[in-house]
Every structure is written in structure tokens, then in C-alpha cells.
Design a protein around this motif. Structure first.
Motif, short mmCIF file in Angstrom:
data_model
loop_
_atom_site.label_atom_id
_atom_site.label_comp_id
_atom_site.label_asym_id
_atom_site.label_seq_id
_atom_site.Cartn_x
_atom_site.Cartn_y
_atom_site.Cartn_z
N ASP A 599 4.22 -11.03 2.79
CA ASP A 599 2.80 -10.80 2.51
C ASP A 599 2.68 -9.47 1.77
O ASP A 599 3.48 -8.56 1.96
N ALA A 600 1.67 -9.36 0.93
CA ALA A 600 1.41 -8.13 0.19
C ALA A 600 0.01 -7.64 0.48
O ALA A 600 -0.91 -8.43 0.73
N SER A 601 -0.18 -6.34 0.47
CA SER A 601 -1.48 -5.72 0.67
C SER A 601 -1.69 -4.68 -0.43
O SER A 601 -0.77 -3.95 -0.79
N TYR A 602 -2.91 -4.63 -0.93
CA TYR A 602 -3.25 -3.66 -1.97
C TYR A 602 -4.31 -2.68 -1.50
O TYR A 602 -4.86 -1.93 -2.31
N ASP A 603 -4.56 -2.65 -0.19
CA ASP A 603 -5.52 -1.71 0.37
C ASP A 603 -4.93 -0.94 1.55
O ASP A 603 -5.61 -0.62 2.51
N GLY A 604 -3.63 -0.64 1.47
CA GLY A 604 -2.99 0.16 2.50
C GLY A 604 -2.75 -0.57 3.80
O GLY A 604 -2.68 0.07 4.86
N GLY A 605 -2.59 -1.89 3.74
CA GLY A 605 -2.29 -2.66 4.94
C GLY A 605 -3.49 -3.12 5.73
O GLY A 605 -3.33 -3.63 6.85
N VAL A 606 -4.69 -3.00 5.17
CA VAL A 606 -5.88 -3.48 5.88
C VAL A 606 -5.96 -5.00 5.81
O VAL A 606 -6.17 -5.68 6.83
N THR A 607 -5.77 -5.55 4.63
CA THR A 607 -5.75 -7.01 4.47
C THR A 607 -4.44 -7.42 3.80
O THR A 607 -3.87 -6.67 2.99
N TRP A 608 -3.97 -8.64 4.12
CA TRP A 608 -2.70 -9.11 3.61
C TRP A 608 -2.87 -10.47 2.93
O TRP A 608 -3.69 -11.29 3.36
N ARG A 609 -2.08 -10.69 1.87
CA ARG A 609 -2.10 -11.96 1.16
C ARG A 609 -0.68 -12.52 1.10
O ARG A 609 0.26 -11.77 0.79
N PRO A 610 -0.50 -13.81 1.39
CA PRO A 610 0.86 -14.38 1.31
C PRO A 610 1.33 -14.43 -0.14
O PRO A 610 0.56 -14.66 -1.06
N ALA A 611 2.61 -14.18 -0.33
CA ALA A 611 3.23 -14.21 -1.66
C ALA A 611 4.14 -15.42 -1.76
O ALA A 611 4.65 -15.92 -0.76
N LYS A 612 4.37 -15.87 -2.98
CA LYS A 612 5.27 -16.98 -3.21
C LYS A 612 6.71 -16.48 -3.16
O LYS A 612 7.07 -15.52 -3.85
N VAL A 613 7.53 -17.14 -2.34
CA VAL A 613 8.93 -16.75 -2.17
C VAL A 613 9.82 -17.92 -2.60
O VAL A 613 9.61 -19.06 -2.18
N SER A 614 10.81 -17.62 -3.43
CA SER A 614 11.77 -18.65 -3.83
C SER A 614 13.18 -18.08 -3.66
O SER A 614 13.40 -16.88 -3.74
N GLY A 615 14.14 -18.98 -3.43
CA GLY A 615 15.52 -18.54 -3.25
C GLY A 615 16.11 -19.08 -1.97
O GLY A 615 15.46 -19.82 -1.21
N GLN A 616 17.35 -18.71 -1.68
CA GLN A 616 18.04 -19.20 -0.49
C GLN A 616 19.25 -18.31 -0.20
O GLN A 616 19.61 -17.44 -1.00
N ASN A 617 19.84 -18.55 0.97
CA ASN A 617 21.08 -17.86 1.37
C ASN A 617 20.96 -16.34 1.31
O ASN A 617 21.88 -15.63 0.92
N GLY A 618 19.81 -15.83 1.70
CA GLY A 618 19.62 -14.38 1.78
C GLY A 618 19.21 -13.70 0.51
O GLY A 618 18.99 -12.48 0.50
N ARG A 619 19.07 -14.43 -0.60
CA ARG A 619 18.64 -13.85 -1.88
C ARG A 619 17.38 -14.54 -2.36
O ARG A 619 17.37 -15.77 -2.53
N TYR A 620 16.33 -13.75 -2.56
CA TYR A 620 15.02 -14.33 -2.85
C TYR A 620 14.32 -13.55 -3.95
O TYR A 620 14.64 -12.38 -4.22
N ASP A 621 13.35 -14.21 -4.56
CA ASP A 621 12.41 -13.57 -5.48
C ASP A 621 11.01 -13.73 -4.91
O ASP A 621 10.61 -14.84 -4.52
N VAL A 622 10.27 -12.63 -4.87
CA VAL A 622 8.91 -12.63 -4.36
C VAL A 622 7.98 -12.39 -5.54
O VAL A 622 8.09 -11.37 -6.24
N GLU A 623 7.07 -13.32 -5.78
CA GLU A 623 6.16 -13.23 -6.92
C GLU A 623 4.83 -12.64 -6.46
O GLU A 623 4.16 -13.19 -5.58
N LEU A 624 4.45 -11.52 -7.09
CA LEU A 624 3.21 -10.82 -6.75
C LEU A 624 2.30 -10.78 -7.98
O LEU A 624 2.75 -10.91 -9.12
N ARG A 625 1.01 -10.56 -7.71
CA ARG A 625 0.04 -10.35 -8.79
C ARG A 625 -0.57 -8.97 -8.58
O ARG A 625 -1.41 -8.76 -7.71
N HIS A 626 -0.11 -7.99 -9.35
CA HIS A 626 -0.54 -6.62 -9.15
C HIS A 626 -1.95 -6.38 -9.68
O HIS A 626 -2.28 -6.83 -10.79
#
Length: 657
Positions: A599-626
């Protein structure tokens, strides 16, 4: 008992006496202790046994810094009355140079020691600066020992400061900056002599726009120097060179402790701790402390009037060489080293996120055959850079690094540790303090030696989690003595609170022998002016554990490490999509990672948004929208096939630009 008589001959062939600055260290190889700083000419009463002897002396040189020499008898089997004579004329000169002609500055260190056990050594260190001092080292001919080791270490770089007297013939003067920064560039100021820098000393002295030489006692306090420099500025002086005149007992040597028989252990240090002054006490003019044989010559040039100096101040050094030449058994006969870049490992050192008020300082130690060598062995690191990179070259082998923070606040913290194996001709990049900072388990603890960060031995669960490890995995723990680092650590057993301690990431619990399910929680808040990221770190782990026989075994704690492509300010582009690489691993070895949620937060951890995660075996890419600006906080949940889980939250993980 046997009589052991210790004698030494200096570089000029003269016998050393009890009144000369020649001393021995006598180390029992049978566990009988050590005799320190025994003056040459002494006769000791010692039990029959095996001993290692190291002697050192200083030979004065007219008009030059003294010659220094250290010699060893690696193993003396003492069975009867014996006289040992170390003839330093048999020692070899210790130098190093590289195929970059402008690299003439830096510091060097000779170390001689013996291994007394698996983790026990006794050693002597001898620092020197090869631009100004000659250093010689050797072993008594025909002697050696499997317990003996030697190291010649050199930290070489282009000098940041060169100071010369210009008349009648140019001569170099050893100088270190202790005041306001020297403007970068070259200048040839006229000299003036200001005595002790008091009003009565400066009356009638022409010093406008000149370099003013002050002569002060060797034990002058930084506050006193700052006051005298202010007086020089009021009279128009532009720069100050202060000579802290050594006491008469050491004038023919170097600025040391002052007692006959002192070893060379501080020969390359300034004669007073002026460089340790607080910011408020630093001189208001560019100020250098001058030392060594030519300091008196420089002061005399200013005193007679009409002299000039040449001052060359360079910007932060971007190329440096860290060289180490170890040996065992005895000291090599050839100690003059010429090294090419192609024989070294090329390392780009990147320093992320630091500030001019709290810059980094790097310590590098060469680890070889269970021994630690390097110029940082004396505790003095090399200044790092602020949000910049530097090219460095290292002798191939294993190097341990400690990157510390030089802070003006009472609490410091911010240390980062790592270990790297370098190969000749290869290129590497080491990023320090790069986002994201969070829990990490790279390597092992230094104390107790080779222990896991979180481990169990018998019924003791010992926790010392590096909660502030950087994105490259360099480990950093909370500073338990700093008021700026606050937090707690708690352990739950089968769902019930088992114990807690008011320390972030650090606790010791004595648990029942029976295997059970545990939940470990910890949190840390860092309130420091130099720490604007990862200001709050919290994590919890679930795992099973039972009685462990023998050495401490690592607990199966999961690590989530983010490595976003941030710049040297630890910032990422705002207002656009952004992908963060993430790895999940386990402290005790390979594991089958079954999933990751972020999850990502852009207000210092007050609210959180789930992020898209892809990958496997301990290696992943997390896609965020800054968003366009602000900072990014991250929260992760991970699990493995053995049922171990972790939840980790990092507030202000990196900033947006």
C-alpha cells in the motif's frame, strides 16, 4: 626467570639509549600478557617462554621531518639470558604510488601484530604521511612466526591543501585546515608574523590582506585560537597559519605526548585537537595548523618580513585510492609499491541525502586472514560527499565499511555498515543512505561476533534489528543512546504478551524451551534534523521457535527491501507513474515467498491505497502513481510457504520532486 635486554640502532647507526625515543612492546605468545613502551636499553626479568617483540624509534633529520622505523622479532623462544638488538638500518622503506601523478597526498599506516586466538590479536600501529615523513619497517633477519602479521595501508588522493614557503627556495609545509573554509584556488599572499595574536603582539604589524603566522603553546585551546584569529581579522589579516610550538622534549621528533620513550602512534596527528572544535569556536578566518620540521622555518620566514607563501586549496576530492598490502610470518623485504588502476577495483561511492550540516564520513577496513587492516584503524574516517559521487580504487579483497554521520546535534546516530568483496579490474557502485530506509538483515552482528541480527540460542531470543538499513542493504540500527531515536520492542507467545522493552529494535527475552508461535513487534520514531525520511518505522513478524542447542541460530524473519530509482537527494519524479523494485527474503536463508501486498500513502500514512504488484519468487515490481509533490510512505505484507509473515510500515520513505 631470564633476563631479556632490549637494544636498538637508529637509521644513522647510533645506539638508542633510555633517553632516546625508542621503545619496545613485548608480547607473551603463551598468554603471559604484554609490556608496553619499554625504553630501549632496558633489561627485563621474564619467565621462560615465547615472545613477540616490536620496537620503534624516531631518527631526527636536519631540516626535515624525522625518519620513523619499526622492527619486529616475530617469535623469540626465551630459554636463557638473551640480548635482542633491532638494527633499523636493515628495515625497508614503506611507500606507495599510483599511475596518477597528481595523487601525492593522503595518509598511511603500518601495523604489526600477532594472533593469540581465534578472535584475539595484539598489534601496534604507526601512522605517517609519506609526503613529509619517511617510514621504514622490517623483521630481524632469519626470524618468522605463523602468529605474526603485517599490513601497510595507504589512503592516497590529491592533496586538498598545499602550503609552501616561497623564499629563498620553495619548501612544503604540513598543514591542516581548522577554521573557516579556504577559498578554492591558488594564491600567493605576503606573510606577516603576529606573535601570539594578542593586541600587544599585533600593534604596528602590517597585515592587511596577508597570511598571518601565529606562534602559540602546544596545548592552546580551540577557544583561545578562535579569539586570537578574531583579533587578527580586526587588524585586517586575511588568513592565519598557527604553529602550536611543541614542547622542548619533542622538538626534534614530532608533536607527540612529550615523554621520552613515547611510541610513534600519533606521529601524523596535529599536536592539539583543534580540528575537534565546535562550530561556534571555529576561527572566523581561513586558518591552518602547521606542523612538522618546516613549521618553524615557515614561522621564521614570516618573522623576518618580506616573505610570501603559496596556498593551493582544492574542492572536494573525487578520486581516491584505498590500498592495503598484508603479509604473514614476517615483513616483506620490498615495501615500495607502484600500483596501476587496472590492478584495482573501481568503486563509485554515491552519497545520498546528506547535508552540509551533517555530512558523512567513511571508514574502510581490509579484512584478510582474520585480521583487520586499513588507515581507518585509528578511528579517523575519510570525509564523504553531500549528495554527490566519488570514484575510488581498492585493493582486491574483502572490505568492511562504516559510514558515520558528522552531526552538530548532541545525538548523532545514522551509522551504516556493509561488507563488499572486490575483484581486480572490476567496477562497482555503492550507494549510501539511499531510499528506502527500513528493516534489513544483511550480514551479521559484530558483537557478539558473527551472531544473527535476530537469533535464538538455548532459551534466549536476542533481538537487534537494523531498522534503518538503506536501500542497498547497508545495515543501520537505532541509536539507543540518542534522544532522537525512540520506540519499543515486544514479543508475543501464542497470542499473549510475553515481554516488552522500551528500545527500538533491541530486546532480549528468555522463552520456554517448548516450540511455540511468536509475534515480534517493534517501532521506531526518529526525530533528528538530519533525518527527514523514514521518520517512523514499524514492523511485526510471526514465526515459530523452540529450544536451540549450540550457537545462536537466525530466526526466520522476512525482509522487504525497496530499491526505487531515486536521485542523490532521495527524490523521485512526481506527477507520473513510477515503478519500485521490491525484493523479499528471509534472514536465515532461502525461502519460498508466497505473496506480497503493498500500500502507498501520500499524506504521511494517514490514508493508504493498494498498489499493483507483479512478480514472483521474492522479486516484484510495485506500480505507483505519484502526485506532483510531497513524499511517499509504504506499507507491505509478505508471507512464505513455512507460514512466516511480516507487516512493515515506513512513513516518508522518499520524497517527490
Amino acid at each position: 626467570m631470564c633476563e631479556l635486554t632490549l637494544r636498538m640502532i637508529d637509521r644513522n647507526g647510533a645506539p638508542a639509549t633510555v633517553n632516546s625515543r625508542a621503545t619496545f612492546d613485548v608480547i607473551s605468545l603463551s598468554g603471559g600478557g604484554r609490556a608496553h613502551d619499554v625504553p630501549a636499553g632496558t633489561t627485563l626479568q621474564l619467565p621462560v617462554g615465547r615472545y613477540a617483540l616490536v620496537g620503534s624509534l624516531i631518527t631526527p633529520r636536519l631540516g626535515l621531518d624525522p625518519s620513523m622505523a619499526a622492527m619486529a622479532h616475530p617469535e623469540l623462544d626465551l630459554k636463557h639470558d638473551t640480548t635482542v638488538t633491532l638494527d633499523t638500518r636493515q628495515a625497508a622503506k614503506v611507500t606507495a604510488n599510483v599511475d596518477q601523478p597528481e595523487v601525492t597526498g593522503g595518509s598511511s599506516l603500518v601495523e604489526m601484530g600477532v594472533r593469540l586466538g581465534v578472535d584475539e590479536t595484539q598489534s601496534m600501529v604507526f601512522p605517517f604521511e609519506q609526503r613529509f615523513q619517511e617510514m621504514f619497517a622490517g623483521t630481524v633477519r632469519g626470524t618468522s612466526s605463523a602468529t605474526f602479521y603485517f599490513g601497510a595501508s595507504h589512503r592516497l588522493e590529491q592533496p586538498r591543501l598545499d602550503l609552501f614557503g616561497e623564499q629563498p627556495k620553495r619548501f612544503p609545509v604540513r598543514a591542516v585546515a581548522v577554521g573557516a573554509p579556504l577559498p578554492v584556488g591558488s594564491r600567493t599572499p605576503a606573510l606577516a608574523f603576529g606573535g601570539a595574536g594578542r593586541e600587544e603582539d599585533l600593534a604596528g604589524v602590517e597585515m592587511r590582506d596577508r597570511l598571518v603566522v601565529l606562534q602559540l603553546p602546544w596545548d592552546t585551546a580551540p577557544e583561545t585560537l578562535a579569539e586570537r584569529v578574531r583579533t587578527v581579522r580586526e587588524h585586517g589579516g586575511a588568513m592565519v597559519a598557527v604553529w602550536l610550538r611543541p614542547a622542548d622534549t619533542v622538538r626534534q621528533g614530532t608533536e607527540l605526548e612529550g615523554q621520552p620513550g613515547s611510541r610513534i602512534a600519533a606521529a601524523a596527528k596535529p599536536s592539539s585537537e583543534l580540528t575537534g572544535a565546535k562550530t561556534a569556536e571555529l576561527p572566523v578566518l581561513p586558518t591552518v595548523q602547521i606542523t612538522g620540521a618546516n613549521a618553524e622555518r615557515f614561522a621564521a620566514l614570516a618573522r623576518i618580513g618580506g616573505g610570501t607563501a603559496a596556498v593551493i586549496a582544492r574542492p572536494e576530492i573525487r578520486d581516491a585510492y584505498e590500498l592495503s598490502f598484508p603479509a604473514t610470518g614476517r615483513i616483506p623485504a620490498q615495501l615500495e609499491q607502484s600500483v596501476r588502476k587496472s590492478e584495482l577495483a573501481a568503486v563509485t561511492m554515491a552519497f545520498h541525502g546528506y547535508s552540509a550540516e551533517s555530512p558523512p564520513q567513511m571508514h574502510a577496513i581490509h579484512q584478510v586472514a582474520g585480521v583487520r587492516l586499513g588507515t581507518s584503524r585509528l578511528g579517523f574516517g575519510t570525509p564523504g560527499l553531500v549528495r554527490a559521487e566519488r570514484q575510488e580504487y581498492y585493493t582486491p579483497g574483502t572490505w568492511a565499511f562504516l559510514n558515520t554521520l558528522v552531526s552538530q546535534t548532541p545525538s548523532v546516530g545514522g551509522d551504516l555498515r556493509g561488507e563488499e568483496l572486490f575483484a581486480a579490474g572490476k567496477s562497482y557502485r555503492l550507494a549510501w543512505n539511499g531510499a528506502v530506509t527500513g528493516p534489513g538483515f544483511c550480514g551479521k552482528r559484530a558483537y557478539p561476533a558473527d551472531s544473527p541480527w535476530a537469533g535464538r540460542a538455548a532459551q534466549e531470543i536476542d533481538i537487534s534489528i537494523p531498522l534503518f538499513s538503506d536501500g542497498a542493504g547497508h545495515t543501520g540500527t537505532a541509536d539507543l543512546d540518542a534522544p532522537g531515536d525512540r520506540g519499543s520492542t515486544a514479543l508475543y507467545r501464542e497470542g499473549r504478551l510475553f515481554g516488552s522493552q522500551a528500545t527500538p529494535g533491541r530486546a532480549v527475552f528468555v522463552a520456554p524451551a517448548e516450540e511455540a508461535g511468536y509475534r515480534l513487534t517493534t517501532e521506531a520514531e526518529r526525530d533528528e534534523p538530519w533525518a527527514s525520511l523514514s521518520t517512523k518505522v514499524s514492523a511485526e513478524w510471526t514465526f515459530r521457535s523452540g529450544y536451540v542447542q549450540g550457537q545462536s541460530q537466525a530466526l526466520p524473519l522476512l525482509e522487504v527491501r525497496y530499491n526505487p530509482a531515486v536521485d542523490l537527494a532521495n527524490s523521485a519524479p512526481g506527477g507520473r507513474p513510477f515503478t519500485v523494485p521490491v525484493t523479499v527474503s528471509r534472514q536465515d536463508g532461502p525461502a519460498a515467498i508466497t505473496g506480497l501486498e503493498v500500500d502507498a500513502s501520500y499524506d504521511g500514512g494517514v490514508t493508504w491505497r493498494p498498489a499493483k504488484v507483479s512478480g514472483q519468487n521474492g522479486r516484484y515490481d510495485v506500480e505507483l502513481r505519484h502526485p506532483a509533490a510531497g513524499s511517499v510512505s509504504l506499507r507491505a505484507k509478505a508471507a512464505d510457504a513455512d507460514g512466516n509473515t511480516t507487516t512493515q510500515s515506513l512513513v516518508h520513505a522518499y520524497r517527490l520532486r
